[in-house]
Enzyme design. Structure first.
Site, short mmCIF file in Angstrom:
data_model
loop_
_atom_site.label_atom_id
_atom_site.label_comp_id
_atom_site.label_asym_id
_atom_site.label_seq_id
_atom_site.Cartn_x
_atom_site.Cartn_y
_atom_site.Cartn_z
N ASP A 162 49.29 46.05 40.82
CA ASP A 162 48.21 46.68 41.59
C ASP A 162 47.79 48.01 40.95
O ASP A 162 48.60 48.69 40.33
CB ASP A 162 48.69 46.90 43.03
CG ASP A 162 47.54 47.14 43.98
OD1 ASP A 162 46.41 46.69 43.67
OD2 ASP A 162 47.75 47.76 45.03
N HIS B 44 40.85 45.89 34.95
CA HIS B 44 41.43 44.54 34.84
C HIS B 44 41.65 44.18 33.36
O HIS B 44 42.65 43.56 33.01
CB HIS B 44 40.51 43.51 35.50
CG HIS B 44 40.35 43.72 36.98
ND1 HIS B 44 41.41 44.01 37.80
CD2 HIS B 44 39.25 43.69 37.79
CE1 HIS B 44 40.97 44.14 39.05
NE2 HIS B 44 39.66 43.97 39.06
N TRP C 294 42.65 52.86 38.45
CA TRP C 294 42.86 53.36 37.09
C TRP C 294 41.51 53.54 36.39
O TRP C 294 41.25 54.58 35.76
CB TRP C 294 43.73 52.38 36.31
CG TRP C 294 44.00 52.76 34.90
CD1 TRP C 294 45.04 53.53 34.46
CD2 TRP C 294 43.24 52.40 33.73
NE1 TRP C 294 44.98 53.66 33.09
CE2 TRP C 294 43.88 52.99 32.62
CE3 TRP C 294 42.08 51.64 33.52
CZ2 TRP C 294 43.41 52.83 31.32
CZ3 TRP C 294 41.61 51.49 32.24
CH2 TRP C 294 42.27 52.08 31.15
N LEU D 10 61.57 32.49 28.09
CA LEU D 10 61.08 32.96 29.39
C LEU D 10 60.01 32.03 29.96
O LEU D 10 59.21 31.49 29.20
CB LEU D 10 60.47 34.36 29.18
CG LEU D 10 59.85 35.03 30.41
CD1 LEU D 10 60.95 35.65 31.28
CD2 LEU D 10 58.86 36.13 29.99
C1 IPE Z 1 47.65 42.37 45.64
O1 IPE Z 1 46.83 43.46 45.43
C2 IPE Z 1 47.14 41.20 44.87
C3 IPE Z 1 47.28 41.27 43.42
C4 IPE Z 1 47.84 42.24 42.75
C5 IPE Z 1 46.76 40.15 42.70
P1 IPE Z 1 45.62 43.81 46.41
O2 IPE Z 1 44.97 45.01 45.89
O3 IPE Z 1 44.77 42.60 46.61
O4 IPE Z 1 46.40 44.08 47.78
P2 IPE Z 1 45.96 44.91 49.06
O5 IPE Z 1 44.60 44.45 49.45
O6 IPE Z 1 45.96 46.35 48.65
O7 IPE Z 1 47.02 44.61 50.06
C1 IPE Z 2 45.14 44.55 41.14
O1 IPE Z 2 44.40 45.70 40.99
C2 IPE Z 2 44.50 43.38 40.43
C3 IPE Z 2 43.94 42.36 41.33
C4 IPE Z 2 44.06 42.33 42.62
C5 IPE Z 2 43.17 41.31 40.68
P1 IPE Z 2 43.28 46.08 42.04
O2 IPE Z 2 41.99 45.49 41.61
O3 IPE Z 2 43.70 45.72 43.41
O4 IPE Z 2 43.21 47.64 41.87
P2 IPE Z 2 43.12 48.73 43.02
O5 IPE Z 2 44.29 48.47 43.93
O6 IPE Z 2 41.82 48.51 43.73
O7 IPE Z 2 43.20 50.03 42.31
MG MG Z 3 44.74 46.68 44.86
#
Ligand code: IPE
Ligand code: IPE
Ligand code: MG
Length: 226
Positions: free
Chosen positions: A13, A30, A18, A125
């Site tokens: 996450d 991403h 970032w 792995l």
């Molecule tokens: C969890 O992150 C899902 C992934 C990392 C793929 P999210 O950003 O979707 O989670 P919430 O919405 O903060 O709970």
């Molecule tokens: C996690 O990073 C990646 C996915 C859920 C695909 P986020 O996109 O949720 O990044 P933040 O949490 O908004 O910074």
């Molecule tokens: Mg997120």
């Protein structure tokens, strides 16, 4: 005996934050996050003790995001998997998707299945990417499949019917939030949880190494006594 590390699971996450912190579009996070996946995966593949690395890449709830971001993620995943194939083969890494990939385009499903097939013989792995994955959805799919096959629902049969039955030893979430967001709820019943403020694109093998060292010091009791 020091704790064994068989299965590490990571909620990757913080990509969007970032990128935004640098005045860039969320999707740039991403892209950088995908590079980190490679570093962390190869690091784990060198650690002979680690059998499986499960990475949360797209949740069943992530469809709620703007179409632009979802489309970008699908395209990134398709291109990234194709580019990763030589890395998997070089490092003897088997790729496996968990989640309901039937929710993706036929093209992306084909790419996923193709990489799974081409890395099937790899013995090191297993990198498992959670794609259109949600624990609740996984449990429902597992229960339905048992009912369909007329198999009694028991802890063992249900566990076997899940996308992955290997218990999680270490569950890490980057990005500062302390929640599981529907990730491996069953498999993490006795996982040791590590939450770090580090945003996923800044996560390093060094930080993972220090988590592994801390994990080794924990007394895992699984409900019993020491
Ligand atoms: C969890 O992150 C899902 C992934 C990392 C793929 P999210 O950003 O979707 O989670 P919430 O919405 O903060 O709970
Ligand atoms: C996690 O990073 C990646 C996915 C859920 C695909 P986020 O996109 O949720 O990044 P933040 O949490 O908004 O910074
Ligand atoms: Mg997120």
């Amino acid at each position: 005996m020091r704790n064994e590390i068989r299965h590490i699971a990571i909620i990757m996450d913080g990509n969007g934050r970032w990128a935004e912190a640098q005045g860039k579009k969320r999707v740039k996070g991403h892209e950088k996050g995908a590079e980190v996946v490679r570093d962390i995966t190869t690091f784990c593949s060198i650690h002979k003790e680690i059998e499986r690395l499960t990475l949360y890449a797209f949740s069943t709830e992530n469809w709620k995001r703007p179409k632009y971001e979802v489309d970008f993620l699908m395209k990134l995943l398709d291109g990234w998997l194709k580019k990763e194939l030589p890395i998997y083969l070089e490092n003897d890494i088997r790729f496996k998707a968990i989640g309901d990939i039937s929710g993706f385009s036929t093209k992306l499903q084909k790419t996923i299945q193709d990489i799974e097939k081409k890395t099937l013989a790899c013995k090191g792995l297993t990198q498992s990417l959670a794609l259109n994955y949600g624990s609740k959805d996984e449990v429902i799919r597992a229960v339905k499949s048992l009912i369909k096959q007329n198999i009694e629902v028991t802890e063992a049969s249900l566990e076997y019917a899940l996308d992955t039955s290997m218990p999680v030893d270490i569950l890490i979430r980057s990005g500062g939030d302390k929640r599981l967001s529907n990730f491996l709820l069953w498999q993490s019943a006795y996982a040791e949880l590590f939450f770090t403020e580090t945003l996923w694109p800044d996560f390093t093998p060094d930080e993972l190494q220090s988590i592994l060292e801390n994990f080794k010091k924990i007394e895992r009791r699984f409900g019993g006594l020491k």
